[in-house]
Design a protein around this motif. Structure first.
Motif, PDB file in Angstrom:
ATOM      1  N   ILE A  76      30.143  -1.268   0.624  1.00 17.13           N
ATOM      2  CA  ILE A  76      29.641  -1.257  -0.746  1.00 17.13           C
ATOM      3  C   ILE A  76      30.828  -1.427  -1.690  1.00 17.13           C
ATOM      4  O   ILE A  76      31.777  -0.646  -1.645  1.00 17.13           O
ATOM      5  CB  ILE A  76      28.913   0.075  -1.051  1.00 17.13           C
ATOM      6  CG1 ILE A  76      27.709   0.281  -0.116  1.00 17.13           C
ATOM      7  CG2 ILE A  76      28.499   0.131  -2.519  1.00 17.13           C
ATOM      8  CD1 ILE A  76      26.541  -0.634  -0.367  1.00 17.13           C
ATOM      9  N   CYS A  77      30.793  -2.474  -2.516  1.00 19.43           N
ATOM     10  CA  CYS A  77      31.950  -2.711  -3.390  1.00 19.43           C
ATOM     11  C   CYS A  77      31.611  -2.543  -4.868  1.00 19.43           C
ATOM     12  O   CYS A  77      32.445  -2.774  -5.734  1.00 19.43           O
ATOM     13  CB  CYS A  77      32.573  -4.082  -3.118  1.00 19.43           C
ATOM     14  SG  CYS A  77      31.464  -5.460  -3.308  1.00 19.43           S
ATOM     15  N   LYS A  78      30.369  -2.127  -5.165  1.00 20.49           N
ATOM     16  CA  LYS A  78      29.954  -1.854  -6.535  1.00 20.49           C
ATOM     17  C   LYS A  78      28.881  -0.777  -6.451  1.00 20.49           C
ATOM     18  O   LYS A  78      28.091  -0.775  -5.502  1.00 20.49           O
ATOM     19  CB  LYS A  78      29.348  -3.135  -7.130  1.00 20.49           C
ATOM     20  CG  LYS A  78      29.625  -3.350  -8.596  1.00 20.49           C
ATOM     21  CD  LYS A  78      29.319  -4.791  -8.936  1.00 20.49           C
ATOM     22  CE  LYS A  78      28.121  -4.886  -9.832  1.00 20.49           C
ATOM     23  NZ  LYS A  78      27.834  -6.269 -10.207  1.00 20.49           N
ATOM     24  N   ALA A  79      28.844   0.143  -7.388  1.00 23.00           N
ATOM     25  CA  ALA A  79      27.834   1.207  -7.334  1.00 23.00           C
ATOM     26  C   ALA A  79      26.430   0.593  -7.297  1.00 23.00           C
ATOM     27  O   ALA A  79      26.117  -0.294  -8.106  1.00 23.00           O
ATOM     28  CB  ALA A  79      27.975   2.119  -8.549  1.00 23.00           C
ATOM     29  N   PRO A  80      25.574   1.025  -6.348  1.00 27.04           N
ATOM     30  CA  PRO A  80      24.209   0.484  -6.274  1.00 27.04           C
ATOM     31  C   PRO A  80      23.448   0.715  -7.575  1.00 27.04           C
ATOM     32  O   PRO A  80      23.658   1.725  -8.259  1.00 27.04           O
ATOM     33  CB  PRO A  80      23.576   1.283  -5.121  1.00 27.04           C
ATOM     34  CG  PRO A  80      24.738   1.757  -4.304  1.00 27.04           C
ATOM     35  CD  PRO A  80      25.837   2.011  -5.281  1.00 27.04           C
ATOM     36  N   GLY A  98      22.094   6.296  -2.924  1.00 27.90           N
ATOM     37  CA  GLY A  98      23.068   7.366  -2.731  1.00 27.90           C
ATOM     38  C   GLY A  98      24.397   6.904  -2.166  1.00 27.90           C
ATOM     39  O   GLY A  98      25.323   7.709  -2.010  1.00 27.90           O
ATOM     40  N   PHE A  99      24.524   5.608  -1.841  1.00 26.67           N
ATOM     41  CA  PHE A  99      25.790   5.105  -1.276  1.00 26.67           C
ATOM     42  C   PHE A  99      26.874   5.066  -2.357  1.00 26.67           C
ATOM     43  O   PHE A  99      26.619   4.640  -3.489  1.00 26.67           O
ATOM     44  CB  PHE A  99      25.616   3.691  -0.710  1.00 26.67           C
ATOM     45  CG  PHE A  99      24.728   3.604   0.502  1.00 26.67           C
ATOM     46  CD1 PHE A  99      24.528   4.693   1.327  1.00 26.67           C
ATOM     47  CD2 PHE A  99      24.102   2.407   0.823  1.00 26.67           C
ATOM     48  CE1 PHE A  99      23.712   4.605   2.449  1.00 26.67           C
ATOM     49  CE2 PHE A  99      23.289   2.302   1.935  1.00 26.67           C
ATOM     50  CZ  PHE A  99      23.093   3.409   2.755  1.00 26.67           C
ATOM     51  N   SER A 100      28.072   5.439  -1.974  1.00 26.55           N
ATOM     52  CA  SER A 100      29.194   5.344  -2.914  1.00 26.55           C
ATOM     53  C   SER A 100      30.026   4.102  -2.581  1.00 26.55           C
ATOM     54  O   SER A 100      29.933   3.544  -1.469  1.00 26.55           O
ATOM     55  CB  SER A 100      30.057   6.599  -2.855  1.00 26.55           C
ATOM     56  OG  SER A 100      30.488   6.842  -1.528  1.00 26.55           O
ATOM     57  N   VAL A 101      30.833   3.664  -3.524  1.00 26.53           N
ATOM     58  CA  VAL A 101      31.706   2.507  -3.313  1.00 26.53           C
ATOM     59  C   VAL A 101      32.638   2.810  -2.133  1.00 26.53           C
ATOM     60  O   VAL A 101      33.217   3.883  -2.042  1.00 26.53           O
ATOM     61  CB  VAL A 101      32.519   2.198  -4.584  1.00 26.53           C
ATOM     62  CG1 VAL A 101      33.547   1.107  -4.316  1.00 26.53           C
ATOM     63  CG2 VAL A 101      31.587   1.780  -5.713  1.00 26.53           C
ATOM     64  N   GLY A 102      32.749   1.838  -1.219  1.00 29.60           N
ATOM     65  CA  GLY A 102      33.583   2.013  -0.032  1.00 29.60           C
ATOM     66  C   GLY A 102      32.815   2.419   1.208  1.00 29.60           C
ATOM     67  O   GLY A 102      33.350   2.375   2.320  1.00 29.60           O
ATOM     68  N   THR A 103      31.535   2.795   1.049  1.00 28.43           N
ATOM     69  CA  THR A 103      30.705   3.172   2.200  1.00 28.43           C
ATOM     70  C   THR A 103      30.462   1.959   3.088  1.00 28.43           C
ATOM     71  O   THR A 103      30.116   0.880   2.596  1.00 28.43           O
ATOM     72  CB  THR A 103      29.344   3.737   1.734  1.00 28.43           C
ATOM     73  OG1 THR A 103      29.565   4.859   0.893  1.00 28.43           O
ATOM     74  CG2 THR A 103      28.484   4.169   2.919  1.00 28.43           C
TER      75      THR A 103
END
Length: 208
Positions: free
Chosen positions: A118-122, A164-169
């Motif tokens: 993930i490279c941007k907040a969902p 709920g995923f954060s950037v870098g997940t």
């Protein structure tokens, strides 16, 4: 290219060629061309998906309009400079292509697997009818330090989970490639119809 890098980005589409070939670019004397395929959905709509294909895989001078092909490769992105802005351009980079005489299993016309970050907040939202949607941007690594940036869209429970995923997940995604028309406002008086490409997610899991 390492097998592991190929394994983290796999796509297979089966559809009808609906355009001729147009030149895209050349690398070390090898020419790459674009061609469009129409891939049927179960709803009887079709996604029009651009393929990027080497002149060494197919005779790009030929006319294959109306023929059905299976294309296997990777979903790739690059930034095209348009004036002062960058525009993300997506296509299926073809590694194998096969012509198909008959095809009946339409559940397998469009399949993709991605393993990325993930490279941007969902962005999570609900439609006016209450349908849950989450927009994700996944960075999928390529060799030599490059990455492809793939927009993904999740629905329902998957959307809530993805929000709920954060950037870098690190996330694994299964789904299909879809095309979507939208209107881009260029100025107060001028609009332009464009096509966006994204992965419609049927299954996803946190890979960490």
């Amino acid at each position: 290219m390492s097998e592991k890098m190929i394994e983290n980005n796999k796509v297979s589409v089966i559809g009808e060629i609906i355009s001729g070939f147009t030149f895209s670019h050349e690398v070390f004397g090898e020419g790459f061309y674009m061609v469009d395929v129409a891939v049927n959905r179960l709803s009887e709509q079709a996604d029009v998906i651009p393929l990027m294909i080497s002149e060494r895989l197919i005779d790009v001078e030929g006319d294959y309009t109306g023929l059905t092909v299976e294309s296997i490769g990777q979903f790739r992105s690059y930034n095209r400079h348009e004036g002062t802005k960058n525009r993300l351009v997506l296509s299926v980079f073809v590694r194998e292509i096969h012509f198909i005489e008959e095809f009946t299993d339409y559940t397998k016309t469009n399949q993709i697997f991605l393993d990325g970050y993930i490279c941007k907040a969902p962005i999570y939202r609900k439609t006016p009818l209450g349908r849950e949607i989450a927009d994700l941007l996944l960075a999928v690594n390529r060799p030599y330090g490059k990455s492809d940036y793939i927009p993904c869209i999740a629905w329902g429970r998957n959307a809530r989970y993805a929000s709920g995923f954060s950037v870098g997940t690190r996330v694994k995604v299964w789904g299909r490639v879809q095309s979507r028309e939208y209107t881009k406002k260029l100025s107060e008086t001028e609009c332009e119809k464009r096509v966006a490409y994204e992965v419609s997610v049927s299954k996803l899991e946190c890979a960490e």
